[in-house]
Every structure is written in C-alpha cells, then in structure tokens.
Design a protein around this motif. Structure first.
Motif, PDB file in Angstrom:
ATOM      1  N   HIS A 143     -19.035   6.261   1.468  1.00  0.00           N
ATOM      2  CA  HIS A 143     -17.640   6.035   1.055  1.00  0.00           C
ATOM      3  C   HIS A 143     -17.533   6.590  -0.517  1.00  0.00           C
ATOM      4  O   HIS A 143     -18.534   6.859  -1.309  1.00  0.00           O
ATOM      5  CB  HIS A 143     -17.625   4.442   0.805  1.00  0.00           C
TER       6      HIS A 143
ATOM      7  N   SER B 233     -16.283   5.514  -3.139  1.00  0.00           N
ATOM      8  CA  SER B 233     -16.503   4.506  -4.286  1.00  0.00           C
ATOM      9  C   SER B 233     -16.849   3.355  -3.849  1.00  0.00           C
ATOM     10  O   SER B 233     -16.232   2.396  -4.148  1.00  0.00           O
ATOM     11  CB  SER B 233     -15.296   4.612  -5.303  1.00  0.00           C
TER      12      SER B 233
ATOM     13  N   LYS C  10     -18.686  -0.188  -4.368  1.00  0.00           N
ATOM     14  CA  LYS C  10     -18.999  -1.187  -5.660  1.00  0.00           C
ATOM     15  C   LYS C  10     -20.332  -1.731  -5.383  1.00  0.00           C
ATOM     16  O   LYS C  10     -20.640  -2.085  -4.365  1.00  0.00           O
ATOM     17  CB  LYS C  10     -17.996  -2.382  -5.712  1.00  0.00           C
TER      18      LYS C  10
ATOM     19  N   PHE D  75      -8.868  -4.608   0.632  1.00  0.00           N
ATOM     20  CA  PHE D  75      -9.130  -3.113   0.414  1.00  0.00           C
ATOM     21  C   PHE D  75     -10.607  -3.115   0.413  1.00  0.00           C
ATOM     22  O   PHE D  75     -11.300  -2.537  -0.410  1.00  0.00           O
ATOM     23  CB  PHE D  75      -8.660  -2.257  -0.722  1.00  0.00           C
ATOM     24  N   MET D  76     -11.135  -3.458   1.714  1.00  0.00           N
ATOM     25  CA  MET D  76     -12.749  -3.742   1.579  1.00  0.00           C
ATOM     26  C   MET D  76     -13.606  -2.543   1.519  1.00  0.00           C
ATOM     27  O   MET D  76     -14.878  -2.611   1.075  1.00  0.00           O
ATOM     28  CB  MET D  76     -13.232  -4.688   2.648  1.00  0.00           C
TER      29      MET D  76
ATOM     30  N   VAL E 216     -16.460  -0.156   2.082  1.00  0.00           N
ATOM     31  CA  VAL E 216     -17.619  -0.508   3.064  1.00  0.00           C
ATOM     32  C   VAL E 216     -18.344  -1.826   2.515  1.00  0.00           C
ATOM     33  O   VAL E 216     -19.402  -2.131   2.757  1.00  0.00           O
ATOM     34  CB  VAL E 216     -18.908   0.635   2.750  1.00  0.00           C
TER      35      VAL E 216
ATOM     36  N   GLY F 200     -18.261  -4.054  -0.650  1.00  0.00           N
ATOM     37  CA  GLY F 200     -18.984  -4.381  -1.699  1.00  0.00           C
ATOM     38  C   GLY F 200     -18.826  -5.827  -2.134  1.00  0.00           C
ATOM     39  O   GLY F 200     -19.823  -6.682  -2.391  1.00  0.00           O
TER      40      GLY F 200
ATOM     41  N   GLU G 200      -9.716  -3.302   6.020  1.00  0.00           N
ATOM     42  CA  GLU G 200      -9.995  -2.013   5.854  1.00  0.00           C
ATOM     43  C   GLU G 200      -9.148  -1.018   6.962  1.00  0.00           C
ATOM     44  O   GLU G 200      -9.482  -1.549   8.108  1.00  0.00           O
ATOM     45  CB  GLU G 200     -11.447  -1.671   5.898  1.00  0.00           C
ATOM     46  N   LEU G 201      -8.495  -0.031   6.429  1.00  0.00           N
ATOM     47  CA  LEU G 201      -7.782   0.924   7.316  1.00  0.00           C
ATOM     48  C   LEU G 201      -8.690   1.726   8.035  1.00  0.00           C
ATOM     49  O   LEU G 201      -8.408   1.999   9.239  1.00  0.00           O
ATOM     50  CB  LEU G 201      -7.122   1.830   6.380  1.00  0.00           C
TER      51      LEU G 201
ATOM     52  N   ASP H 225      -3.960  -2.221   8.343  1.00  0.00           N
ATOM     53  CA  ASP H 225      -3.304  -1.784   7.307  1.00  0.00           C
ATOM     54  C   ASP H 225      -3.042  -3.169   6.639  1.00  0.00           C
ATOM     55  O   ASP H 225      -2.498  -4.248   7.220  1.00  0.00           O
ATOM     56  CB  ASP H 225      -1.861  -1.169   7.810  1.00  0.00           C
ATOM     57  N   SER H 226      -3.544  -3.417   5.579  1.00  0.00           N
ATOM     58  CA  SER H 226      -3.406  -4.819   4.862  1.00  0.00           C
ATOM     59  C   SER H 226      -1.749  -5.159   4.506  1.00  0.00           C
ATOM     60  O   SER H 226      -1.395  -6.144   4.012  1.00  0.00           O
ATOM     61  CB  SER H 226      -4.010  -4.734   3.533  1.00  0.00           C
ATOM     62  N   ARG H 227      -0.868  -3.951   4.804  1.00  0.00           N
ATOM     63  CA  ARG H 227       0.378  -4.576   4.758  1.00  0.00           C
ATOM     64  C   ARG H 227       0.675  -5.610   5.689  1.00  0.00           C
ATOM     65  O   ARG H 227       1.667  -6.033   5.733  1.00  0.00           O
ATOM     66  CB  ARG H 227       1.584  -3.204   4.962  1.00  0.00           C
TER      67      ARG H 227
ATOM     68  N   ASP I 259     -10.483  -4.148  -4.673  1.00  0.00           N
ATOM     69  CA  ASP I 259     -10.741  -2.880  -5.527  1.00  0.00           C
ATOM     70  C   ASP I 259      -9.798  -1.841  -4.715  1.00  0.00           C
ATOM     71  O   ASP I 259     -10.343  -0.833  -3.970  1.00  0.00           O
ATOM     72  CB  ASP I 259     -12.550  -2.410  -5.206  1.00  0.00           C
TER      73      ASP I 259
ATOM     74  N   ARG J 273      -0.912   5.885   5.852  1.00  0.00           N
ATOM     75  CA  ARG J 273      -0.746   4.576   5.441  1.00  0.00           C
ATOM     76  C   ARG J 273      -1.612   4.093   4.148  1.00  0.00           C
ATOM     77  O   ARG J 273      -1.678   3.053   3.531  1.00  0.00           O
ATOM     78  CB  ARG J 273      -1.085   3.644   6.790  1.00  0.00           C
ATOM     79  N   ASP J 274      -2.632   5.170   3.895  1.00  0.00           N
ATOM     80  CA  ASP J 274      -3.568   4.932   2.704  1.00  0.00           C
ATOM     81  C   ASP J 274      -2.865   4.767   1.469  1.00  0.00           C
ATOM     82  O   ASP J 274      -2.337   5.667   1.082  1.00  0.00           O
ATOM     83  CB  ASP J 274      -4.676   6.024   2.899  1.00  0.00           C
ATOM     84  N   LEU J 275      -3.105   3.940   0.794  1.00  0.00           N
ATOM     85  CA  LEU J 275      -2.422   3.712  -0.613  1.00  0.00           C
ATOM     86  C   LEU J 275      -3.052   4.661  -1.636  1.00  0.00           C
ATOM     87  O   LEU J 275      -2.540   4.764  -2.486  1.00  0.00           O
ATOM     88  CB  LEU J 275      -2.605   2.501  -1.245  1.00  0.00           C
TER      89      LEU J 275
END
Ligand SMILES: C[S@@+](CC[C@H](N)C(=O)[O-])C[C@H]1O[C@@H](n2cnc3c(N)ncnc32)[C@H](O)[C@@H]1O
Length: 334
Positions: A108, A110, A112, A135-136, A138, A140, A157-158, A184-186, A205, A232-234
C-alpha cells in the motif's frame, strides 16, 4: 489497640502518593475516594468517561507533537521524558517483528503504523469500545485496535487486495481479525455490519485529495501511483470535489457515532501552487465543520522520521519537505 493504630497508619500510607513532576518537583498528595493508585502509571480517576488512562498518561497524549519511537517509548514514557522534551527524533521500525507486518503492508502507498493508531484508540475509547474506519487501506486502524485489549473495529475499503493483505497480516502477527468490508464508503449506511452499530470513535486516514494520482512537479516527483484505478476512489477526483465527497461520507459516518464521541482524521498538506495554497488540513477542517453537531477541537502533529529528506528545488528555490502529518480531532456534540 496497637493493631488498630497500625491498620489506621497503613490506610493513611495507601491513601498518599508522591507525584514527581517533569521538572523534578515532588509533591505528596492524598488519593481521593474516587481515585485509584495505578503505581507507575499514575492516578486513575473513576469519573473518567472517555478512556482508561491515568492523569499522567492523559497529559502525555496532549502534547501537540506526536513522537513515534515504539522501541524506546515504553521506557521513556515511564520516566516522563516525553513531557520534558518537545521533540524527540524517532521512528517506528519498518522491518522485523516490531514492524507488525510491514513486509506485507508496504504494498500500500501509505500504510499507518498500527502502534500509532493503538495510542489514539487508547485515548479516545474505553475497553469494549467500537471503532470505525471508512478508508481502512491495509488496516492500520484495525490492527491498532487489536493491539489493545478488548477493542472492536470495522473498516471499509474499496480495493479487495488491501483487505486480503490485512487478513494476512493478522494471521502472520497472530492478532485478532476485525471486520473488514470491501465497499465504497459512500454506501456506508447500507452496509449490514455497520448500519445498526453505534461507534465510540471514527479514526480514519482518507486519501490526501489527489496527491498520489495527480501529475507531479518540482519537489514532489517521486511517483507512488494511486491507491486504485477505480473512479470511486476519493484519491482520483479533483481537489474541490474531493472535499465535498469526503464531507458527505463523514456526515453519514457520524450518524453512527455516539454523542460526545470523537472523529479523528489524518491528513497531509500538498505542495502549494501559484493557483492555490493547498493547505489540505485547513480545508478539511473548514469542510467537516459544516456538518451539524461536529466541532473541531484541535490537532496533533505526527512527525514521521522514516521519511527521508530530499534536496527538492536545489539549487533554485525553496520546496518544503513535508515529514509531518496532521491528526485532526473533532467531537460530535448534540
Ligand atoms: C490513505 S489510505 C489509508 C491507509 C490506511 N490508514 C492504512 O493503514 O493502510 C486511503 C484508502 O482509502 C481507500 N479509498 C478511497 N476511496 C474510497 C472509497 N470511496 N471507499 C472506500 N475506500 C476508499 C483507498 O483505496 C486507500 O486504500
């Protein structure tokens, strides 16, 4: 009679504690009826409705500079070093057992450090608490929850590949797997595992707008690619649209947050351009503050010493190396 006197004096001893302040000042103080002496951890106030921390541990968390040396910290924390020094140069390990599966998570762009997320969760929840991360990545946040006793977490997570990595890390590190949902968290309010729960904390995050997917210039040329190629990824939408859509997802998420629960958002500023300052942290605060009953409470700075310094802009102009991230803290107050 002698026995009676003795037991009275033992009671008195138990009810007093010597507090050593960071400047070395020692104060003897009585333990009140509603307080519990936790030894080196300090004094726990049973009126604490937010977390299981003592006053000493609480104070440590209030430092606006976040210090991240997992190996050194336990010892230094006990000695209150963190209260004496404003910045300590440190880093979390990215290999070996203490990296908590970084060998897998590094796919990934980024991830955390779970240890950092653990500390945030320990401050904002009590034992038995539920944590939501829309927005999980991997995982963290979810791993951080499993590092504590008795915390439960749900992540969304998408990208399925990141969820698979998360479960592999749990297995490798022998950590309790939390609930991870590929969506999709929408659509957060339509997800069965989420929609009927009440969460104690939202810790997330999100993508830092289109920081990864946009065309790189100057000091920011190191290409890490985007999180996904999904529209759909922000992280794949323009800056202003990102802010609006993030607000909408967070607005839905906070309907699942208990009253007086906290919302904690990580973010990093982008490089300024001639057109715009790109202070993403300020724009996120502005945007999230538009959600009714959600109030900004301040931020902490996480100084990530695993990031290398680069001679950006040399020899022509100043280009900042941003080694820190903002941890924005909001509270739901109805
Ligand atoms: C900054 S990363 C999170 C990293 C995470 N904290 C970790 O430790 O791995 C943001 C994540 O949000 C995901 N994402 C972006 N848009 C999304 C959406 N609409 N719904 C769910 N996840 C999304 C991306 O795929 C990415 O993995």
């Amino acid at each position: 009679m002698k026995e009676k006197r003795q037991s009275k004096s033992i009671r008195n001893i138990q009810k007093e504690k010597i507090i050593i302040y960071p400047n070395g000042r020692k104060v003897k103080r009585k333990i009140k009826d509603y307080e519990v002496d936790m030894g080196e951890r300090g004094i726990y106030n049973t009126k604490n409705k937010l977390n299981d921390l003592t006053g000493k541990e609480w104070t440590y968390f209030l430092n606006s500079v976040y210090i991240t040396d997992f190996r050194k910290k336990e010892e230094e924390f006990r000695l209150w070093k963190y209260l004496q020094e404003s910045i300590i140069e440190t880093k979390y390990p990215t290999n070996g057992k203490e990296s908590l599966g970084h060998n897998l998570r590094k796919v990934h762009p980024s991830p955390k450090p779970p240890q950092l997320m653990k500390e945030i969760i320990a401050f904002f929840t009590k034992s038995g608490g539920w944590i939501l991360d829309p927005f999980m990545g991997v995982g963290g946040t979810l791993l951080g929850a499993s590092l504590l006793e008795n915390r439960n977490a749900v992540g969304i997570e998408l990208e399925k590949k990141y969820i698979d990595i998360y479960y592999k890390v749990c297995k490798q590190e022998n950590l309790k797997p939390q609930i991870a949902i590929c969506e999709d968290s929408r659509n957060i309010l339509k997800i069965d595992e989420v929609k009927d729960k009440t969460f104690d904390l939202i810790l997330t995050d999100p993508p830092y707008a289109n920081m990864l997917s946009r065309k790189r210039t100057g000091g920011d040329r190191k290409d890490k690619g985007s999180f996904t190629s999904d529209e759909r990824d922000l992280g794949n939408i323009p800056y202003k649209q990102f802010l609006r859509e993030l607000r909408n997802i967070i607005k839905k998420s906070v309907t699942l947050l208990k009253n007086k629960g906290y919302l904690v958002i990580f973010c990093k500023d982008m490089q300024p351009t001639k057109e715009y300052h790109n202070l993403l942290h300020a724009d996120i605060v502005e945007e999230i503050s538009k959600i009714p009953s959600v109030y900004f409470k301040g931020y902490k700075i996480w100084y990530d010493k695993t990031i290398n310094l680069y001679p950006y802009g040399y020899p022509y102009s100043y280009v900042s190396n941003q080694l820190h991230q903002f941890i924005l803290i909001f509270r739901k107050e109805e």
